[in-house]
Each structure stands twice: as C-alpha cells, then as structure tokens.
Design a protein around this motif. Sequence first.
Motif, PDB file in Angstrom:
ATOM      1  N   TRP A   1      39.916  46.068  38.246  1.00 29.75           N
ATOM      2  CA  TRP A   1      40.208  45.172  37.128  1.00 29.75           C
ATOM      3  C   TRP A   1      40.050  43.695  37.471  1.00 29.75           C
ATOM      4  CZ3 TRP A   1      42.007  45.816  32.018  1.00 29.75           C
ATOM      5  CH2 TRP A   1      42.130  47.147  31.595  1.00 29.75           C
ATOM      6  N   PHE A   2      40.292  43.327  38.732  1.00 29.63           N
ATOM      7  CA  PHE A   2      40.402  41.905  39.053  1.00 29.63           C
ATOM      8  C   PHE A   2      39.438  41.505  40.168  1.00 29.63           C
ATOM      9  CE2 PHE A   2      44.537  43.445  37.526  1.00 29.63           C
ATOM     10  CZ  PHE A   2      44.633  42.682  36.362  1.00 29.63           C
ATOM     11  N   THR A   3      39.143  40.216  40.230  1.00 25.35           N
ATOM     12  CA  THR A   3      38.161  39.710  41.195  1.00 25.35           C
ATOM     13  C   THR A   3      38.785  38.818  42.258  1.00 25.35           C
ATOM     14  OG1 THR A   3      37.672  37.805  39.770  1.00 25.35           O
ATOM     15  CG2 THR A   3      36.319  39.796  39.476  1.00 25.35           C
ATOM     16  N   ASP A   4      39.773  38.009  41.904  1.00 27.78           N
ATOM     17  CA  ASP A   4      40.369  37.062  42.847  1.00 27.78           C
ATOM     18  C   ASP A   4      41.429  37.759  43.696  1.00 27.78           C
ATOM     19  OD1 ASP A   4      40.677  33.837  43.209  1.00 27.78           O
ATOM     20  OD2 ASP A   4      42.569  34.895  43.569  1.00 27.78           O
TER      21      ASP A   4
ATOM     22  N   GLU B   1      41.798  37.030  31.466  1.00 26.45           N
ATOM     23  CA  GLU B   1      41.415  37.854  30.314  1.00 26.45           C
ATOM     24  C   GLU B   1      41.632  39.332  30.610  1.00 26.45           C
ATOM     25  OE1 GLU B   1      37.388  36.698  29.673  1.00 26.45           O
ATOM     26  OE2 GLU B   1      37.913  34.715  28.865  1.00 26.45           O
ATOM     27  N   ALA B   2      41.324  39.744  31.842  1.00 22.88           N
ATOM     28  CA  ALA B   2      41.523  41.139  32.230  1.00 22.88           C
ATOM     29  C   ALA B   2      43.009  41.497  32.239  1.00 22.88           C
ATOM     30  CB  ALA B   2      40.905  41.396  33.603  1.00 22.88           C
ATOM     31  N   TYR B   3      43.844  40.525  32.686  1.00 30.86           N
ATOM     32  CA  TYR B   3      45.276  40.803  32.756  1.00 30.86           C
ATOM     33  C   TYR B   3      45.853  41.075  31.364  1.00 30.86           C
ATOM     34  CZ  TYR B   3      50.238  40.351  33.797  1.00 30.86           C
ATOM     35  OH  TYR B   3      51.588  40.597  33.905  1.00 30.86           O
ATOM     36  N   ALA B   4      45.394  40.347  30.372  1.00 24.76           N
ATOM     37  CA  ALA B   4      45.888  40.559  29.006  1.00 24.76           C
ATOM     38  C   ALA B   4      45.603  41.993  28.559  1.00 24.76           C
ATOM     39  CB  ALA B   4      45.239  39.557  28.061  1.00 24.76           C
ATOM     40  N   LYS B   5      44.425  42.496  28.893  1.00 26.61           N
ATOM     41  CA  LYS B   5      44.075  43.880  28.527  1.00 26.61           C
ATOM     42  C   LYS B   5      44.871  44.871  29.386  1.00 26.61           C
ATOM     43  CE  LYS B   5      39.373  42.480  27.285  1.00 26.61           C
ATOM     44  NZ  LYS B   5      37.934  42.579  27.634  1.00 26.61           N
TER      45      LYS B   5
ATOM     46  N   ILE C   1      47.329  32.832  36.057  1.00 18.67           N
ATOM     47  CA  ILE C   1      46.207  33.543  36.669  1.00 18.67           C
ATOM     48  C   ILE C   1      44.910  32.759  36.489  1.00 18.67           C
ATOM     49  CG2 ILE C   1      44.770  35.633  36.490  1.00 18.67           C
ATOM     50  CD1 ILE C   1      47.354  37.154  35.817  1.00 18.67           C
ATOM     51  N   ALA C   2      44.768  32.110  35.349  1.00 20.53           N
ATOM     52  CA  ALA C   2      43.524  31.395  35.038  1.00 20.53           C
ATOM     53  C   ALA C   2      43.252  30.239  35.997  1.00 20.53           C
ATOM     54  CB  ALA C   2      43.566  30.881  33.598  1.00 20.53           C
ATOM     55  N   GLN C   3      44.288  29.721  36.672  1.00 19.71           N
ATOM     56  CA  GLN C   3      44.035  28.639  37.630  1.00 19.71           C
ATOM     57  C   GLN C   3      43.168  29.119  38.796  1.00 19.71           C
ATOM     58  OE1 GLN C   3      47.514  27.377  40.023  1.00 19.71           O
ATOM     59  NE2 GLN C   3      48.560  29.213  39.250  1.00 19.71           N
TER      60      GLN C   3
END
Length: 532
Positions: free
Chosen positions: A186-189, A128-132, A119-121
């Motif tokens: 939760w997510f932006t991309d 970081e959001a995915y981990a939470k 996801i970080a790519q």
Amino acid sequence: MARMGKTYDVVVMGAGHNGLVAACYLAKAGRKVLVLERNSWYGGGVLTQELTVPGFRHDVHSSSHIMLQGNPMMQNDELGLKGRFGLTYKVAERPHATLFPDGSYLLTSRDFRETCESIAQFSRRDAEAYAKFAEIGREMLPMILQGIYNPPVPMGPLLNIMLSSNEGTEAFQQMVRSPLDYVNEWFTDDRVKIHILRPAMELLQMPDEMGTSMAIFLFPILQNRFGNPKAVGGSGRFADALVQALKHFGGEIVTSAEVKKVINRNGRAVGVQTADATYMANEAVIAAIHPKRLNQFVDGLDAGMVERASRAKPSAMNLFQVHMALDEPATFFAGKEPEKIQMIHYSEHVKLDDVLEQLDPLRHGKLPKRFLIAGQDQTRTDPTRAPPGKGVFFLQAFVPNRLPEGAQHWDVIKNDVADRILEQGRQFVSNLSGANILGKCIQTPWDHEQHSPNSFVGGDVHGLGGYFSQNGGLRPSPELAQYRVPGCERLYLVGPFMHPGGSVFGAGRNTVMNVFEDLGLDFDKVSAAPVK
C-alpha cells in the motif's frame, strides 16, 4: 489440614481484570461470588502502583485501554463502572506518534484528515493510500467488534461462511497475510510504513508473521473511533471500579489467598483449595489457568487434551520496561507537540529494513544491538499521576521471549539493558539526565512472570501469541476455545490466553456469557439491568 471455608455459588481464581469482570456479572445476577487472589493486590495486568517514589503512580503493565472501549460493558455501562463507580478516561485527539532522529515525526489523529496531512509531508501518494486503507478498516470494524466481544465462532464453520462469497474470501486473505505484506503493497515511504507497523507490534507480533495482518487495519480505525484512552489516575482505576462493583453487587474478594487446586469431583468442578482452606462452589469455578498449567491445577483431565493445550505458542517477543519518576515532566527534541500525544514510538531509523534488522536477533533469543523503544510521560495527559510539576515516565523495549541462559538471567543483565534503553531514549527526550530522574524501577519478562505466574507464563503479558493458528475458535486450542474445560464440567477459563487475546478487552464478559448459558441465566436481561 486445610479448614473448610464458606460455600459459594461461584468461586473465581484470580483477580485480574478478566476474572473480576466475570465475577461482577454473576454477582449482579444475584449469585454468591467469591474471588481469590494470590497477590496482596488485585488487578493482574491492570495495576497502578508507586513503583519508584511515593506519590508517583506508574502503570505496572497495561497503560492504554483502546480495545476495552468497544466492549458493550463500557459502551452501555452495564456494570456501572463509569456512572456509579467513577471510572473515567482521558482521550487525546492525537493518540499516536512516531519520532525520527532528525526531529521529524508522523502522527495519527482522531481526525483522518490530520493523519493524512501528517503522512503527506513525506508522501502525497501515501496520504491518499492511507485514506483508502483506513476506509477498509472502517468497513471491517462492525464485524471485528462483533467477533471480539462474544464467544468465538468455531473456525471450521466460520471459514465455510467466509469462503462462500467474494467479500468473505477477501477478508480471509486479509486475515492470513502479514502486516509487512500490506504496508509494502500500500505504501512507498519507509517512514510511513514504520509508523503504521509499530502499533501492530504492540501485540508482540513480528511484522512478517503470516496470519496477523488484521492488526494494521484495526489500529487506525480504533484510534480514530476511541483514541488511545487512559484511565484517569492510572490503569488500575479500572480494577478499582470493578472491585467496587463486585462488592456493591454482594460479591467478596480475598487477597493473599493462592489457589493450589481446582477440586474435580466425578468430572465436575465443585470448589478450590488454597494452602489453608477449601471453598466449595455450587454452580461454577472460573479460573485464570494458563493452558500450559492445566495439569498443575486440575486432576483427571484427558492427557491428550492437556498435551495439545500445552503446545500453545508464546508471543514472538516480550517487553522490558523502565519506569521513572522525573523531577520535571519529559520534554522532546521534536518540540511541544509530542507532549500532547498518548503513545509515542521512537525510531532510530528511517529505513524499514533497518528496523526489521533490529527485530531479527529476538527470534533467536538474543538481545539486539539497538532496541525498538517506546514511551511517554503519563503526566502530560493525566497530571494526577504525580505531585505538581513532576513527571511519571516509562520506556519500554522489545526483547526476546526467551534467553538461552534461562529467564532468571534477566536479574543479571537487567541494569545493563536498562542503561542501554535509557541511552537510546535520550536521543528523543531532552531531559532524561540523571539529575532529573528521582527514582527508577526496571521490569523484565522474569518479573512479569513472577507477578502473574498463572497468566504470564514465560513473562508473556499477552498470555499467548496472536497467531492465526491460535486465534478465535482456535485459542488456545479448539477444545478449550469456548472457555469450558472438557473433563471438568462447570470449570471455565479466563485470562489473556483466551479469545479475544492479550490486550485489555474486558474479555471476562465473553467467558461469563457461556457460564450464564450453562446456568440457565438470561445474560441480556442481567447485563441491561440498570445499576442502582
């Protein structure tokens, strides 16, 4: 005139995996059990056949058995399916990926750190959001599994309990919102959002459907814990093991025996009728009867109850499948890595709004201009499925759950639709040329219904939609949610239209827990007994 068949303790109508599971537990308890199946084969939606070319084994319906793995039946091997009858599963460390047209992809790994790196790519913040996000799923999992693998708690008392605490209220709010709400929060991309939403859509739910958000919390943690397990030799190996167990415990199965009626005598199920025989049941009848078909099979039921059951809503969309035998296994423009992954989604778009637009026509019974598709070569994780060096590939697409012209219209348009889906797949799979395709089999919603008309009504392989209004203690209706049929004592329902839903859960175990209770049998003692 129908002949009189043998008398049994329990007769089961339908040899889908749920009916077989229920039959096995009762046979293990020492009951004389008969299973009757209208088709010449058993397994229902858990079936592997040579659909295209001899030697190429395709999963006709279900392929991955993620939800099955958490069932105590499997966890504790209560029926000996693994230990005695040889059922084995292949679990890849990377269960899921989404491929994009530029060759990039996102993957879900059983290692959360690897998922976050993927996801970080695209977005460090989203990683970081995915981990939470995944941690919420991990915390919820014990409660969810407890609810899935037991008869449902009535919705009223459940809500009272949930709303009596802050934690319960938060869980309730998670249940009633939509998956789209959560990914946007939760997510932006957009690529990350698409990747997280796609597995939840496999439940045939629209991403903006309120009351269906639990799926996006559930899939990441289930994929982490269980992977995306596939039975070695094909999905049908699960049904094979169940039939072996049934016979081992003394049960019987008869195929090509279609049940026409459940015999309701003075408000109690006492047997079933086929075209040429009557089979009596001293203790119970367990039947795969869709709530919309109750009147067809059972006389004497309350008309209001039958009408309320018939209102049950189908899934928001349906599945169209193209099975192929390949001369060489599938290869991907994205490289070698996708070959190792068990479930692959193909996204022609990197913008979420464009993906949502692909779904909008389905709401109105129309085919989209471009389909949302998925697929993989089963031999990449299980070489036993085809001759050496060959491939067993499938593509599936979301299609409307109804057509204005009627379900049989699929026979008119299916070849054209299959060609369009194949053309889309060739953007991602580098060797889907005609020369590499040795054989092809197309399955439409109409085919699904013909395969299992009493479970897949309207071609809905999940039986019914997974809406909040018909989940848990409301599925398929409050009156039928405990698997018992009012007005026909000792008749129990089993199938994808019952709690916990349409995936492969092994949910016949839930039904049979209530059967055991009514028969005065100790389910815990029987389930825990070793299989010799």
